[in-house]
Design a protein around this motif. Structure first.
Motif, PDB file in Angstrom:
ATOM      1  N   TYR A 178       0.791  -1.236   0.000  1.00 45.32           N
ATOM      2  CA  TYR A 178       0.000   0.000   0.000  1.00 45.32           C
ATOM      3  C   TYR A 178       0.822   1.285   0.000  1.00 45.32           C
ATOM      4  N   LEU A 179       2.090   1.194   0.412  1.00 41.21           N
ATOM      5  CA  LEU A 179       2.939   2.384   0.413  1.00 41.21           C
ATOM      6  C   LEU A 179       4.061   2.290  -0.614  1.00 41.21           C
ATOM      7  N   LYS A 180       4.182   1.085  -1.217  1.00 36.34           N
ATOM      8  CA  LYS A 180       5.251   0.842  -2.194  1.00 36.34           C
ATOM      9  C   LYS A 180       6.628   1.078  -1.590  1.00 36.34           C
ATOM     10  N   GLN A 181       6.775   0.696  -0.319  1.00 36.32           N
ATOM     11  CA  GLN A 181       8.045   0.821   0.383  1.00 36.32           C
ATOM     12  C   GLN A 181       8.454  -0.517   0.967  1.00 36.32           C
ATOM     13  N   LYS A 182       9.729  -0.763   1.001  1.00 36.71           N
ATOM     14  CA  LYS A 182      10.259  -1.998   1.572  1.00 36.71           C
ATOM     15  C   LYS A 182      10.836  -1.700   2.953  1.00 36.71           C
ATOM     16  N   TRP A 183      10.119  -2.078   3.977  1.00 37.03           N
ATOM     17  CA  TRP A 183      10.558  -1.815   5.349  1.00 37.03           C
ATOM     18  C   TRP A 183      11.444  -2.957   5.846  1.00 37.03           C
ATOM     19  N   TYR A 184      12.649  -3.068   5.287  1.00 36.16           N
ATOM     20  CA  TYR A 184      13.548  -4.148   5.704  1.00 36.16           C
ATOM     21  C   TYR A 184      13.946  -4.024   7.166  1.00 36.16           C
ATOM     22  N   TRP A 185      13.871  -2.816   7.703  1.00 37.98           N
ATOM     23  CA  TRP A 185      14.282  -2.589   9.086  1.00 37.98           C
ATOM     24  C   TRP A 185      13.443  -3.375  10.084  1.00 37.98           C
ATOM     25  N   VAL A 186      12.204  -3.733   9.697  1.00 36.15           N
ATOM     26  CA  VAL A 186      11.348  -4.450  10.655  1.00 36.15           C
ATOM     27  C   VAL A 186      11.934  -5.811  11.012  1.00 36.15           C
ATOM     28  N   TRP A 187      12.659  -6.431  10.075  1.00 37.90           N
ATOM     29  CA  TRP A 187      13.256  -7.736  10.359  1.00 37.90           C
ATOM     30  C   TRP A 187      14.429  -7.590  11.324  1.00 37.90           C
ATOM     31  N   LEU A 188      15.213  -6.542  11.176  1.00 39.84           N
ATOM     32  CA  LEU A 188      16.305  -6.279  12.116  1.00 39.84           C
ATOM     33  C   LEU A 188      15.757  -6.023  13.510  1.00 39.84           C
ATOM     34  N   TRP A 189      14.652  -5.287  13.575  1.00 39.61           N
ATOM     35  CA  TRP A 189      13.990  -4.995  14.851  1.00 39.61           C
ATOM     36  C   TRP A 189      13.546  -6.288  15.532  1.00 39.61           C
ATOM     37  N   ALA A 190      12.847  -7.141  14.783  1.00 42.75           N
ATOM     38  CA  ALA A 190      12.347  -8.397  15.363  1.00 42.75           C
ATOM     39  C   ALA A 190      13.496  -9.298  15.797  1.00 42.75           C
ATOM     40  N   VAL A 191      14.534  -9.390  14.978  1.00 41.62           N
ATOM     41  CA  VAL A 191      15.686 -10.238  15.317  1.00 41.62           C
ATOM     42  C   VAL A 191      16.395  -9.713  16.561  1.00 41.62           C
ATOM     43  N   ALA A 192      16.546  -8.392  16.668  1.00 40.66           N
ATOM     44  CA  ALA A 192      17.219  -7.807  17.834  1.00 40.66           C
ATOM     45  C   ALA A 192      16.481  -8.124  19.124  1.00 40.66           C
ATOM     46  N   VAL A 193      15.146  -7.990  19.098  1.00 47.26           N
ATOM     47  CA  VAL A 193      14.339  -8.298  20.285  1.00 47.26           C
ATOM     48  C   VAL A 193      14.483  -9.770  20.656  1.00 47.26           C
ATOM     49  N   CYS A 194      14.450 -10.628  19.642  1.00 49.49           N
ATOM     50  CA  CYS A 194      14.517 -12.067  19.894  1.00 49.49           C
ATOM     51  C   CYS A 194      15.898 -12.501  20.388  1.00 49.49           C
ATOM     52  N   TYR A 195      16.934 -11.905  19.820  1.00 52.33           N
ATOM     53  CA  TYR A 195      18.289 -12.212  20.277  1.00 52.33           C
ATOM     54  C   TYR A 195      18.433 -11.853  21.757  1.00 52.33           C
ATOM     55  N   ALA A 196      17.830 -10.726  22.134  1.00 46.67           N
ATOM     56  CA  ALA A 196      17.891 -10.295  23.538  1.00 46.67           C
ATOM     57  C   ALA A 196      17.228 -11.315  24.458  1.00 46.67           C
ATOM     58  N   GLN A 197      16.183 -11.987  23.983  1.00 42.51           N
ATOM     59  CA  GLN A 197      15.499 -12.981  24.797  1.00 42.51           C
ATOM     60  C   GLN A 197      16.413 -14.160  25.128  1.00 42.51           C
ATOM     61  N   VAL A 198      17.222 -14.544  24.173  1.00 43.24           N
ATOM     62  CA  VAL A 198      18.181 -15.627  24.417  1.00 43.24           C
ATOM     63  C   VAL A 198      19.332 -15.112  25.282  1.00 43.24           C
ATOM     64  N   TYR A 199      19.797 -13.917  24.983  1.00 40.19           N
ATOM     65  CA  TYR A 199      20.920 -13.317  25.706  1.00 40.19           C
ATOM     66  C   TYR A 199      20.661 -13.245  27.207  1.00 40.19           C
ATOM     67  N   VAL A 200      19.435 -12.831  27.589  1.00 37.41           N
ATOM     68  CA  VAL A 200      19.129 -12.661  29.015  1.00 37.41           C
ATOM     69  C   VAL A 200      18.750 -13.978  29.689  1.00 37.41           C
ATOM     70  N   GLY A 201      18.640 -15.060  28.910  1.00 33.59           N
ATOM     71  CA  GLY A 201      18.378 -16.372  29.489  1.00 33.59           C
ATOM     72  C   GLY A 201      16.928 -16.800  29.540  1.00 33.59           C
ATOM     73  N   LYS A 202      16.058 -16.096  28.824  1.00 34.06           N
ATOM     74  CA  LYS A 202      14.622 -16.423  28.882  1.00 34.06           C
ATOM     75  C   LYS A 202      14.233 -17.569  27.964  1.00 34.06           C
ATOM     76  N   HIS A 203      14.928 -17.705  26.828  1.00 37.46           N
ATOM     77  CA  HIS A 203      14.517 -18.687  25.822  1.00 37.46           C
ATOM     78  C   HIS A 203      15.702 -19.363  25.157  1.00 37.46           C
ATOM     79  N   TYR A 204      15.445 -20.591  24.690  1.00 38.32           N
ATOM     80  CA  TYR A 204      16.377 -21.262  23.795  1.00 38.32           C
ATOM     81  C   TYR A 204      16.178 -20.696  22.386  1.00 38.32           C
ATOM     82  N   PRO A 205      17.214 -20.784  21.547  1.00 45.98           N
ATOM     83  CA  PRO A 205      17.034 -20.361  20.151  1.00 45.98           C
ATOM     84  C   PRO A 205      15.885 -21.090  19.452  1.00 45.98           C
ATOM     85  N   GLY A 206      15.669 -22.345  19.795  1.00 38.36           N
ATOM     86  CA  GLY A 206      14.560 -23.103  19.197  1.00 38.36           C
ATOM     87  C   GLY A 206      13.211 -22.502  19.530  1.00 38.36           C
TER      88      GLY A 206
END
Length: 199
Positions: free
Chosen positions: A134-162
């Motif tokens: 709808y905006l004809k834009q590629k928001w690639y940054w959203v994937w970096l955002w999601a990955v960063a949040v998820c990496y933090a979950q493993v880093y702090v000990g809350k989750h396994y990578p799986g």
């Protein structure tokens, strides 16, 4: 050794790397910040404001579908799949043979799939497709955002990578579902608009 046991061993090995060997005192604060919901409130407001400025007709459907995306992924991960899969969080398995560098409280008993991963990948998927269509834009940054949040979950000990991978898959599915909802919503709006114009 069967395949499942091999995957379990790999998962715990990668967890150990991220949660123990690749930790640094100067990075701890950032990782704790990344996983806090309040950290991202300005981002949510900014995205909605940007959508409103670009396409006012899209703003309300975009907001409501984002909320629906979060509801689908959060309820499915936390209330359905975690009790069903019953995989213990790393902190619940900690002992003499398996150490966890826990920077936050343990939380619930089960960790698969990660709700943080399902929610953020759900929003990332929905936002990326919606912006592309709808905006004809590629928001690639959203994937970096999601990955960063998820990496933090493993880093702090809350989750396994799986747990993260399972949550990401759930989120991608949820985001695609609500994208279909947005598509039909916008189609209906356009039909009503055309009916009023030619009626």
């Amino acid at each position: 050794m069967d395949i499942l046991q091999s995957l379990e061993n790999i998962d715990k090995y990668v967890f150990h790397l991220i949660n123990d060997e690749w930790t640094f005192s100067w990075l701890n604060g950032l990782m704790l910040l990344l996983r806090e919901p309040a950290t991202w409130v300005p981002l949510y407001i900014g995205v909605l404001f940007f959508i409103y400025k670009k396409d006012k007709q899209l703003a309300i459907p975009f907001l409501l579908c984002s909320i629906v995306t979060f509801a689908i992924t959060d309820v499915t991960s936390a209330s359905i799949l975690k009790p069903m899969l019953a995989r213990l969080r790393p902190c619940q398995e900690a002992g003499p043979d398996f150490s966890v560098n826990a920077l936050v409280g343990c939380g619930g008993l089960f960790g698969m799939p990660s709700s943080h991963a399902s929610n953020h990948f759900g929003l990332a998927t929905f936002w990326f497709i919606a912006a592309s269509c709808y905006l004809k834009q590629k928001w690639y940054w959203v994937w970096l955002w999601a990955v960063a949040v998820c990496y933090a979950q493993v880093y702090v000990g809350k989750h396994y990578p799986g747990d993260i991978i399972a949550g990401a898959i759930l989120g991608i599915i949820g985001g695609n579902i609500t994208m279909q909802l947005l598509y039909y919503w916008m189609q209906l709006q356009n039909k009503r608009k055309n009916t009023r114009a030619y009626g």
